[in-house]
Scaffold this active site. Structure first.
Site, PDB file in Angstrom:
ATOM      1  N   SER A  24     -22.719  -7.164   7.130  1.00 16.29           N
ATOM      2  CA  SER A  24     -22.334  -8.448   6.539  1.00 16.29           C
ATOM      3  C   SER A  24     -22.110  -9.495   7.626  1.00 16.29           C
ATOM      4  O   SER A  24     -22.601 -10.626   7.531  1.00 16.29           O
ATOM      5  CB  SER A  24     -21.054  -8.283   5.707  1.00 16.29           C
ATOM      6  OG  SER A  24     -21.261  -7.435   4.614  1.00 16.29           O
ATOM      7  N   GLN A 149     -23.197 -13.776  -2.319  1.00 19.63           N
ATOM      8  CA  GLN A 149     -24.267 -14.009  -1.347  1.00 19.63           C
ATOM      9  C   GLN A 149     -25.042 -15.285  -1.657  1.00 19.63           C
ATOM     10  O   GLN A 149     -25.548 -15.939  -0.748  1.00 19.63           O
ATOM     11  CB  GLN A 149     -25.196 -12.802  -1.287  1.00 19.63           C
ATOM     12  CG  GLN A 149     -24.540 -11.570  -0.702  1.00 19.63           C
ATOM     13  CD  GLN A 149     -25.438 -10.357  -0.734  1.00 19.63           C
ATOM     14  OE1 GLN A 149     -26.611 -10.435  -1.099  1.00 19.63           O
ATOM     15  NE2 GLN A 149     -24.895  -9.210  -0.363  1.00 19.63           N
ATOM     16  N   ASP A 290     -18.162  -3.334  -3.401  1.00 16.45           N
ATOM     17  CA  ASP A 290     -18.849  -2.235  -2.717  1.00 16.45           C
ATOM     18  C   ASP A 290     -17.962  -1.016  -2.524  1.00 16.45           C
ATOM     19  O   ASP A 290     -18.443   0.061  -2.153  1.00 16.45           O
ATOM     20  CB  ASP A 290     -19.382  -2.700  -1.359  1.00 16.45           C
ATOM     21  CG  ASP A 290     -20.622  -3.573  -1.492  1.00 16.45           C
ATOM     22  OD1 ASP A 290     -21.228  -3.575  -2.577  1.00 16.45           O
ATOM     23  OD2 ASP A 290     -20.975  -4.257  -0.517  1.00 16.45           O
TER      24      ASP A 290
END
Length: 405
Positions: A24, A149, A290
């Site tokens: 990330s 995102q 996640d």
């Protein structure tokens, strides 16, 4: 089909593990540096396939077609980045990538003035993206509850737009720490942004040179928390993690403190040790989706009655993760059930077996790694184990290193 057998191994050796760097952080640093003309030194970039794909595609600026493979972050970030270039680009990916929606981001970029065309199915890659010739608007709105995102992709290109960008986030905002990570990294590279309530304002400005060192990956750390939680005996030190982290998945520290793992931070990392766990657990995963698969497995195997919310984005990941979780947990007599809209409960009747149970991974790296710690309770067999290369290429090597013989 390739498979990896993990024999039953109830105890772990005490070892130090050098985690993979955060993809990330790596992917954001690469995009920011590319926008600034690659003036900064980036250290400890991730070896994950997603990051290496991003790096490769940013270096092949002369090629028209960019294949992101199965890298969702790379697809989204490059879609926004490509409007800043001076050449038409075609972005494509694997069949699964071409099933992952991107319409919300594309619509926002079109509002700004970009010319983007879907080459197959409306709302999905592949895309043909032309350079931005004139900015039409500098004030747009975007849904906040689908993918952070999309928002991060817009934010990173904002200072390079002629008029900057005034972004209004509509509705519930998911994965807020990832948006904050983007803004914090932009600040390190000299860009000022103002986030007030549901709006983020970024004036046109230039990124500055900054020597950036990527932290180890807290998402990758979560699987070791799971191993420690489920093992009979375990003490693991994870190197390269910071107590003050930009990554939202550091939430695993407080989650696992309730599920049986204590974290002790040292100068070079964090030590994980077993402690008693709670019998019930509730958590909203909106800011760290996640982690949901990992935590679901821990709760199911330990027989902890759990209630999860904030799982909306799991359906548009590498696979429909909610559907995949339900199917694989069922093999262990663990039920994941939606009891009301957006509220999931875990009920368990888990009993270890002596025969290996096969784990389907659905082309999803997190399915493989989330279920691997069950090997502390019984043998399992992971199908298509190489999926871990997407984010944590050395995972199986590290697993083998901790298994007590």
């Amino acid at each position: 089909m390739e498979r990896k057998l993990l024999p039953h191994c109830p105890s772990l050796r005490s070892v130090d593990i050098q985690l993979e760097a955060s993809k990330s952080e790596s992917n954001r640093a690469l995009i920011i540096n590319a926008i600034s003309g690659n003036r900064s030194s980036l250290q400890n970039l991730s070896n994950a396939r997603d990051t290496q794909t991003m790096l490769k595609l940013l270096l092949t600026s002369e090629e028209e077609t960019l294949d992101v493979l199965d890298a969702g972050t790379t697809m989204r970030f490059l879609t926004a980045y490509s409007i800043l270039g001076d050449k038409t680009k075609i972005l494509t990916g694997t069949p699964r990538m071409q099933e992952r929606p991107i319409e919300i981001l594309v619509k926002s970029l079109k509002e700004v003035g970009a010319k983007i065309k879907y080459l197959n199915k409306e709302g999905y890659p592949p895309l043909r993206i032309k350079p931005l010739l004139k900015q039409k608007k500098n004030s747009i709105s975007i849904q906040g509850d689908v993918s952070s995102q999309f928002i991060s992709a817009l934010l990173m290109i904002a200072p390079a737009l002629p008029q900057g960008l005034f972004l209004k986030l509509k509705g519930k905002v998911g994965s807020q720490p990832y948006i904050q990570m983007t803004l914090d990294m932009m600040k390190l590279f000299g860009v000022h942004a103002v986030w007030t309530n549901d709006t983020i304002e970024i004036e046109p400005q230039a990124y500055q040179e900054y020597p950036y060192v990527v932290e180890s990956d807290w998402s990758g750390a979560s699987y070791w928390y799971s191993f420690v939680a489920l093992a009979d005996e375990a003490k693991v030190k994870l190197l390269g993690l910071r107590q003050k982290s930009l990554q939202g998945d550091i939430a695993i520290v407080r989650i696992m403190n309730q599920l049986g793992v204590m974290s002790t931070f040292e100068k070079d990392g964090v030590v994980l040790q077993k402690i008693p766990h709670q019998k019930q657990f509730e958590f909203d995963f909106s800011d760290c989706p996640d982690l949901a698969q990992t935590v679901a497995v821990v709760c199911g195997i330990k027989g902890i009655d759990a209630q999860f919310t904030g799982l909306e984005s799991l359906r548009i990941k590498e696979t429909d993760r909610i559907k995949a979780l339900k199917k694989e947990l069922k093999k262990f007599k663990i039920k994941l059930k939606e009891v009301e809209n957006g509220v999931y409960q875990i009920k368990s009747k888990f009993e270890a077996t002596s025969e290996p149970i096969e784990i389907e991974t659905y082309e999803d790296h997190r399915m493989a790694m989330a279920f691997a710690p069950i090997s502390t309770q019984q043998p399992i067999e992971i199908l298509n184990p190489d999926v871990i290369n997407k984010s944590y290429p050395r995972f199986w090597e590290h697993v083998d290193s901790v298994r007590a013989t």
